[in-house]
Design an enzyme around this catalytic site. Structure first.
Site, mmCIF file in Angstrom:
data_model
loop_
_atom_site.group_PDB
_atom_site.id
_atom_site.type_symbol
_atom_site.label_atom_id
_atom_site.label_comp_id
_atom_site.label_asym_id
_atom_site.label_seq_id
_atom_site.Cartn_x
_atom_site.Cartn_y
_atom_site.Cartn_z
ATOM 1 N N LYS A 86 -47.264 -5.836 84.220
ATOM 2 C CA LYS A 86 -47.904 -4.580 84.607
ATOM 3 C C LYS A 86 -46.894 -3.665 85.298
ATOM 4 O O LYS A 86 -46.891 -2.446 85.078
ATOM 5 C CB LYS A 86 -49.084 -4.853 85.539
ATOM 6 C CG LYS A 86 -49.758 -3.589 86.056
ATOM 7 C CD LYS A 86 -50.999 -3.885 86.874
ATOM 8 C CE LYS A 86 -51.647 -2.583 87.359
ATOM 9 N NZ LYS A 86 -52.925 -2.820 88.067
ATOM 10 N N HIS A 92 -51.702 -9.158 38.618
ATOM 11 C CA HIS A 92 -52.961 -8.751 39.238
ATOM 12 C C HIS A 92 -53.752 -9.959 39.758
ATOM 13 O O HIS A 92 -54.934 -10.121 39.463
ATOM 14 C CB HIS A 92 -53.795 -7.911 38.276
ATOM 15 C CG HIS A 92 -53.156 -6.602 37.941
ATOM 16 N ND1 HIS A 92 -52.921 -5.621 38.887
ATOM 17 C CD2 HIS A 92 -52.684 -6.120 36.766
ATOM 18 C CE1 HIS A 92 -52.341 -4.591 38.308
ATOM 19 N NE2 HIS A 92 -52.173 -4.870 37.024
#
Length: 531
Positions: free
Chosen positions: A134, A284
């Site tokens: 932090k 595909h």
């Protein structure tokens, strides 16, 4: 400057501490880490001495103290913060080096008890990491030994860690805490805790925990998604299995696209299922040619014969090293992606002249083993609207002993081998899947149709386009034939032996039809729907 070092994994920590000391940074530490540093002649202050409060509760409480978190959280650019530190005689902590109790490794061990798991949940470590992360502008927080060298280099070059590096370290720290908490949540959510389960026993774990926490690391951005108006990126598991696609090294070629990766995964997963040299060509998401052979050249040549038209611009995967002979043959066609566990220098030289071909090397698991099972996903996931479908992966492997002959006519030994081959291929073809095979190669593949009859007809049409005869072939159907008409279509096309799961209400009718047509039929007992 002060540095607090408290690590479970001691890898590289002595060298880092020596480098910090050389920069005039005071060392603070806890327990085993402090002993290691002191034993190697480094001046180190125990955290308990700094806080004036002894480590207690078997080590559960040692760094949860205002002198630690005040030193980490105080903003150096806020006078009131610095005044508060001075009033309470708290020193700043400018470097924090923490790695956490090995919770993930502990619960991965066979026989891990609930008590062992709980005791390996770190409390003080994550609290310190969060405080330091932090306050990243003032504190460099290191949570992985891989970060040590870069920080040492910056300290030696400029006497401090840059803000850019400290921010990156902060992000990595919060990511590590997220991963750690996610692992704890996954494990505890899966524990089937009842009156008969003691903490010192190995608990039963639910395959599907009460909360699922996906944890993936970004590998790269992609040019676009399935279509150019979609955005996409590739992520990998925290610890990818050896031999999996995300471990691939791209040796040459254009940037991989979303569709390239999806098709490459389909090809790679299929080719990994074979123990002998094999080649899979995917277009595909469906295999359009699969074959086994004596080497890369033979397996590719056979796979290509199945459907040369669809193979144009396809994805090619081999499970054996690619040599010059195979490379020369493959290079005659337009290829999007080529994958193998190894390439000879001569093979790479062939493709160097085709700069756009994406060449991927996926190294064998350690020791050169060709057992790819450890590279298979245990779970499959699929996103739906505001939800997620999870299932165990379809990793079922059929053996000869699993086959049940249900017709009067018996398959020959050669046909049995082709049936197993066809069944492996059908597992990777979109449903409804019909796969004709002979001699260790696909002869016709019908995929992804709403009707099994249409899949069978398409497989026949494709074989015709490739000038392949289906007379005497075997055929695999990924699910049962609900009526005899599906069987009649494949037999009319030339199949003399069929493998299917069985389980239809009309199994007797289909078996009778097979006996009437004089073909052999075996049941696998499992189906392979692939959507």
């Amino acid at each position: 400057m002060n540095a607090l070092l408290s690590v479970s994994d001691k890898t590289g920590i002595l060298e880092l501490a020596q480098a910090l000391h050389a920069q005039g940074i005071k060392l603070l530490s806890t327990g085993g880490t402090a002993k290691l540093l002191a034993d190697n002649g480094l001046p180190v202050t125990e955290v308990a001495q700094m806080t004036g409060f002894p480590e207690m509760l078997d080590g559960r409480v040692k760094t949860l103290h205002p002198r630690v978190h005040g030193g980490l959280l105080a903003r150096r650019d806020v006078p009131a913060h610095m005044q508060a530190l001075a009033e309470h005689k708290i020193d700043t902590i400018d470097v924090l080096v923490v790695n956490l109790y090995p919770f993930e490794a502990t619960v991965a061990k066979p026989g891990c008890t609930l008590e062992d798991a709980i005791e390996n949940i770190d409390i003080g470590g994550p609290a310190m990491v969060r405080s330091a992360a932090k306050n990243w502008k003032d504190v460099a927080v290191l949570t992985d030994a891989a970060q040590y060298a870069g920080v040492i280099a910056e300290l030696q070059a400029q006497g401090k860690v840059s803000e850019k590096t400290k921010f990156a370290l902060s992000v990595a720290a919060f990511n590590r805490i997220s991963q750690y908490d996610g692992a704890i949540s996954d494990y505890l959510s899966a524990v089937q805790f009842g009156d008969g389960v003691a903490a010192d026993q190995t608990p039963v774990l639910d395959l599907f925990p009460g909360q699922s926490n996906g944890r993936f690391i970004k590998v790269q951005d992609l040019r676009y998604g399935e279509n150019s108006h979609q955005k996409a990126a590739l992520y990998r598991d925290l610890s990818p299995a050896p031999g999996s696609l995300v471990t691939a090294r791209q040796l040459q070629g254009k940037e991989l696209s979303y569709n390239n990766i999806a098709d490459a995964d389909a090809a790679w997963e299929c080719v990994k299922s074979f123990d002998t040299p094999a080649c899979v060509i995917v277009k595909h998401a469906n295999p359009c040619g699969v074959a086994v052979g004596a080497n890369a050249l033979e397996s590719y040549s056979k796979a290509f014969k199945t459907d040369p038209t669809s193979a144009f611009g396809g994805i090619i995967a081999l499970n054996c090293p690619l040599d010059e002979a195979a490379a020369l043959q493959i290079s005659k066609q337009f290829v999007e992606v080529l994958m193998a566990p190894a390439f000879t220098p001569e093979a790479l030289a062939v493709f160097a002249a085709k700069a756009n071909v994406r060449v991927l090397q996926i190294d064998l698991p350690k020791g050169g083993s060709t057992d790819w099972d450890n590279g298979r996903n245990a779970m499959d996931a699929k996103r739906i609207g505001s939800g997620l479908l999870l299932q165990t992966s379809d990793n079922h492997q059929l053996t000869l002993a699993d086959l049940k002959v249900v017709t009067v006519k018996q398959p020959t030994p050669e046909q049995l081998q082709d049936l197993l081959f066809a069944w492996k291929v059908a597992q990777y073809v979109k449903s409804n899947a019909i796969v004709f095979c002979a001699g260790g190669m696909t002869m016709g593949v019908g995929a992804g149709q709403m009707s099994r009859l249409d899949s069978a007809r398409i497989a026949s049409i494709k074989a015709g386009h490739a000038n392949l005869s289906l007379q005497g072939t075997v055929v695999a159907s990924d699910a049962f034939f609900p009526f005899r008409d599906g069987l009649d279509v494949v037999v009319d096309a030339g199949a003399v032996c069929v493998i299917q799961p069985g389980g239809s209400m009309r199994d007797d009718e289909v078996i009778a039809a097979a006996n009437e047509r004089g073909v052999a039929m075996v049941y696998s007992g499992v189906r392979h729907f692939r959507h």
